[in-house]
Design a protein around this motif. Sequence first.
Motif, mmCIF file in Angstrom:
data_model
loop_
_atom_site.group_PDB
_atom_site.id
_atom_site.type_symbol
_atom_site.label_atom_id
_atom_site.label_comp_id
_atom_site.label_asym_id
_atom_site.label_seq_id
_atom_site.Cartn_x
_atom_site.Cartn_y
_atom_site.Cartn_z
ATOM 1 N N HIS A 65 9.743 -82.745 -110.349
ATOM 2 C CA HIS A 65 9.462 -83.873 -109.467
ATOM 3 C C HIS A 65 7.956 -84.113 -109.466
ATOM 4 O O HIS A 65 7.166 -83.174 -109.394
ATOM 5 C CB HIS A 65 9.936 -83.590 -108.041
ATOM 6 C CG HIS A 65 9.598 -84.682 -107.083
ATOM 7 N ND1 HIS A 65 8.806 -84.486 -105.974
ATOM 8 C CD2 HIS A 65 9.922 -86.002 -107.094
ATOM 9 C CE1 HIS A 65 8.673 -85.627 -105.321
ATOM 10 N NE2 HIS A 65 9.336 -86.563 -105.975
ATOM 11 N N PHE A 66 7.575 -85.391 -109.569
ATOM 12 C CA PHE A 66 6.163 -85.771 -109.618
ATOM 13 C C PHE A 66 5.837 -86.682 -108.438
ATOM 14 O O PHE A 66 6.626 -87.570 -108.091
ATOM 15 C CB PHE A 66 5.863 -86.499 -110.932
ATOM 16 C CG PHE A 66 6.124 -85.662 -112.156
ATOM 17 C CD1 PHE A 66 5.145 -84.816 -112.654
ATOM 18 C CD2 PHE A 66 7.352 -85.705 -112.799
ATOM 19 C CE1 PHE A 66 5.384 -84.034 -113.783
ATOM 20 C CE2 PHE A 66 7.601 -84.932 -113.928
ATOM 21 C CZ PHE A 66 6.616 -84.093 -114.411
ATOM 22 N N HIS A 67 4.688 -86.467 -107.835
ATOM 23 C CA HIS A 67 4.272 -87.269 -106.698
ATOM 24 C C HIS A 67 3.722 -88.616 -107.166
ATOM 25 O O HIS A 67 2.984 -88.694 -108.153
ATOM 26 C CB HIS A 67 3.238 -86.518 -105.874
ATOM 27 C CG HIS A 67 3.797 -85.309 -105.191
ATOM 28 N ND1 HIS A 67 3.045 -84.470 -104.416
ATOM 29 C CD2 HIS A 67 5.064 -84.790 -105.167
ATOM 30 C CE1 HIS A 67 3.787 -83.490 -103.929
ATOM 31 N NE2 HIS A 67 5.025 -83.663 -104.386
ATOM 32 N N PHE A 68 4.054 -89.633 -106.416
ATOM 33 C CA PHE A 68 3.713 -91.010 -106.768
ATOM 34 C C PHE A 68 2.208 -91.239 -106.848
ATOM 35 O O PHE A 68 1.729 -92.041 -107.650
ATOM 36 C CB PHE A 68 4.345 -91.940 -105.723
ATOM 37 C CG PHE A 68 4.143 -93.401 -105.983
ATOM 38 C CD1 PHE A 68 4.557 -93.987 -107.175
ATOM 39 C CD2 PHE A 68 3.553 -94.211 -105.018
ATOM 40 C CE1 PHE A 68 4.386 -95.348 -107.408
ATOM 41 C CE2 PHE A 68 3.383 -95.575 -105.239
ATOM 42 C CZ PHE A 68 3.797 -96.137 -106.441
ATOM 43 N N ASP A 69 1.436 -90.506 -106.036
ATOM 44 C CA ASP A 69 0.001 -90.777 -105.924
ATOM 45 C C ASP A 69 -0.876 -89.714 -106.561
ATOM 46 O O ASP A 69 -2.076 -89.655 -106.293
ATOM 47 C CB ASP A 69 -0.387 -90.928 -104.448
ATOM 48 C CG ASP A 69 -0.093 -89.669 -103.637
ATOM 49 O OD1 ASP A 69 0.673 -88.806 -104.129
ATOM 50 O OD2 ASP A 69 -0.617 -89.553 -102.517
ATOM 51 N N GLN A 70 -0.292 -88.868 -107.423
ATOM 52 C CA GLN A 70 -1.072 -87.819 -108.069
ATOM 53 C C GLN A 70 -0.871 -87.863 -109.583
ATOM 54 O O GLN A 70 0.253 -88.105 -110.056
ATOM 55 C CB GLN A 70 -0.666 -86.439 -107.540
ATOM 56 C CG GLN A 70 -1.047 -86.203 -106.094
ATOM 57 C CD GLN A 70 -0.615 -84.828 -105.629
ATOM 58 O OE1 GLN A 70 0.553 -84.585 -105.327
ATOM 59 N NE2 GLN A 70 -1.562 -83.903 -105.573
ATOM 60 N N PRO A 71 -1.934 -87.618 -110.344
ATOM 61 C CA PRO A 71 -1.796 -87.645 -111.807
ATOM 62 C C PRO A 71 -1.046 -86.426 -112.318
ATOM 63 O O PRO A 71 -1.080 -85.352 -111.712
ATOM 64 C CB PRO A 71 -3.247 -87.644 -112.298
ATOM 65 C CG PRO A 71 -4.008 -86.961 -111.197
ATOM 66 C CD PRO A 71 -3.322 -87.344 -109.916
ATOM 67 N N SER A 72 -0.376 -86.595 -113.447
ATOM 68 C CA SER A 72 0.300 -85.479 -114.111
ATOM 69 C C SER A 72 0.452 -85.843 -115.579
ATOM 70 O O SER A 72 -0.314 -86.665 -116.099
ATOM 71 C CB SER A 72 1.639 -85.184 -113.437
ATOM 72 O OG SER A 72 2.173 -83.959 -113.920
ATOM 73 N N THR A 73 1.418 -85.232 -116.260
ATOM 74 C CA THR A 73 1.648 -85.505 -117.674
ATOM 75 C C THR A 73 1.739 -87.009 -117.905
ATOM 76 O O THR A 73 2.495 -87.705 -117.225
ATOM 77 C CB THR A 73 2.947 -84.836 -118.140
ATOM 78 O OG1 THR A 73 2.909 -83.453 -117.788
ATOM 79 C CG2 THR A 73 3.117 -84.982 -119.640
ATOM 80 N N SER A 74 0.971 -87.511 -118.864
ATOM 81 C CA SER A 74 0.887 -88.959 -119.091
ATOM 82 C C SER A 74 1.045 -89.281 -120.565
ATOM 83 O O SER A 74 0.659 -88.499 -121.429
ATOM 84 C CB SER A 74 -0.461 -89.496 -118.601
ATOM 85 O OG SER A 74 -0.626 -89.271 -117.211
ATOM 86 N N ILE A 75 1.595 -90.446 -120.832
ATOM 87 C CA ILE A 75 1.701 -90.917 -122.207
ATOM 88 C C ILE A 75 0.568 -91.869 -122.552
ATOM 89 O O ILE A 75 0.246 -92.075 -123.718
ATOM 90 C CB ILE A 75 3.072 -91.588 -122.450
ATOM 91 C CG1 ILE A 75 3.317 -91.754 -123.955
ATOM 92 C CG2 ILE A 75 3.199 -92.919 -121.688
ATOM 93 C CD1 ILE A 75 4.736 -92.125 -124.309
ATOM 94 N N TYR A 76 -0.077 -92.434 -121.515
ATOM 95 C CA TYR A 76 -1.171 -93.384 -121.734
ATOM 96 C C TYR A 76 -2.310 -93.063 -120.782
ATOM 97 O O TYR A 76 -2.166 -93.160 -119.555
ATOM 98 C CB TYR A 76 -0.680 -94.816 -121.511
ATOM 99 C CG TYR A 76 -1.774 -95.863 -121.628
ATOM 100 C CD1 TYR A 76 -2.487 -96.009 -122.812
ATOM 101 C CD2 TYR A 76 -2.079 -96.681 -120.550
ATOM 102 C CE1 TYR A 76 -3.491 -96.957 -122.915
ATOM 103 C CE2 TYR A 76 -3.088 -97.632 -120.654
ATOM 104 C CZ TYR A 76 -3.787 -97.770 -121.839
ATOM 105 O OH TYR A 76 -4.787 -98.702 -121.952
ATOM 106 N N GLY A 77 -3.433 -92.646 -121.355
ATOM 107 C CA GLY A 77 -4.558 -92.228 -120.530
ATOM 108 C C GLY A 77 -5.286 -93.350 -119.820
ATOM 109 O O GLY A 77 -6.013 -93.112 -118.853
ATOM 110 N N GLY A 78 -5.089 -94.594 -120.265
ATOM 111 C CA GLY A 78 -5.839 -95.705 -119.705
ATOM 112 C C GLY A 78 -5.593 -95.951 -118.232
ATOM 113 O O GLY A 78 -6.450 -96.498 -117.539
#
Length: 298
Positions: free
Chosen positions: A35-48
């Motif tokens: 589960h990932f929090h809506f307002d926190q960064p985590s694993t991403s496919i696009y750094g922009g």
Amino acid sequence: MKHTRFEFSPIANRKPVKLPNEARVALWVIPNLEHFHFDQPSTSIYGGTAGLKPDILNYSWRDYGVRVGVWRMMEMMKKYNIKGTAALNSEVCAEYPEIIQAGKELEWEWMGHGTTNSKLITSIEEAEERRLIKDVLDTIEESTGTRPKGWLGPALTETINTPDLLREEGIEYLADWVNDDQPYPMNVRNGEPLYSIPYSIEVNDITSFLSFGHTPEQFYQMLVDQFDVLYEEGKTNGRVMSICLHPFLIGHPFRSKYLEKAFSYITSHEGVWLATGSEIVDYFKTAHEKDVIDQMAT
């Protein structure tokens, strides 16, 4: 700083491991249910957009895993009689109870995986970490009916105290140390056995797709090549092959197609033990614990 968790033990010097029913390889498949929090960064496919609040692009990309990807994985694994050992964020229990119910029906094993992958286990005091571990295990037990025997830290993170605290809470195996093809015992301060179990940071869709830039076809070939070598080595000394998966990556159709091809290839061989983490560690402790402890001490 030198750790004291285990002594160096080269696999070439160990007494050969015999797996059940003359198997050469124990196949261990680990779906990471997070589960990932809506307002926190985590694993991403696009750094922009990764630093934005909210980051709709990356959050919704991760959310595909629990809405769609995990269900595709479950059907596929059921087809090949593979029981997952789910690395489970405890927040999944409240946020996605349908996933818990489906996993129970499939007889998956549950492995503690922190509260959320939006929060890593690092730079916290021992008392706080003890409370966190207990809360995670209590929550998973209440939701699934089973208290986890295994643990994988979020992003494989630990403090210097983590193995000690995990064993105090009844954890029997730990997957954070990606340094072997066989389980081995770790030293913890209460003197009870805690086993490291082979997890992989390379045979893993996160690093394969996001770090290495592999195509789905290359990921398939990596799985096949990993299996072929371990299968050959396993003729004389049994090996564990972990496949570490995240539904928001491998659960997409164009990737899952190649995971299924790999499952088909691997399970078509004789001498493959489709096992959960607890089954591997329980067997290993029963059949080989004395040999391993003697070797680790030399």
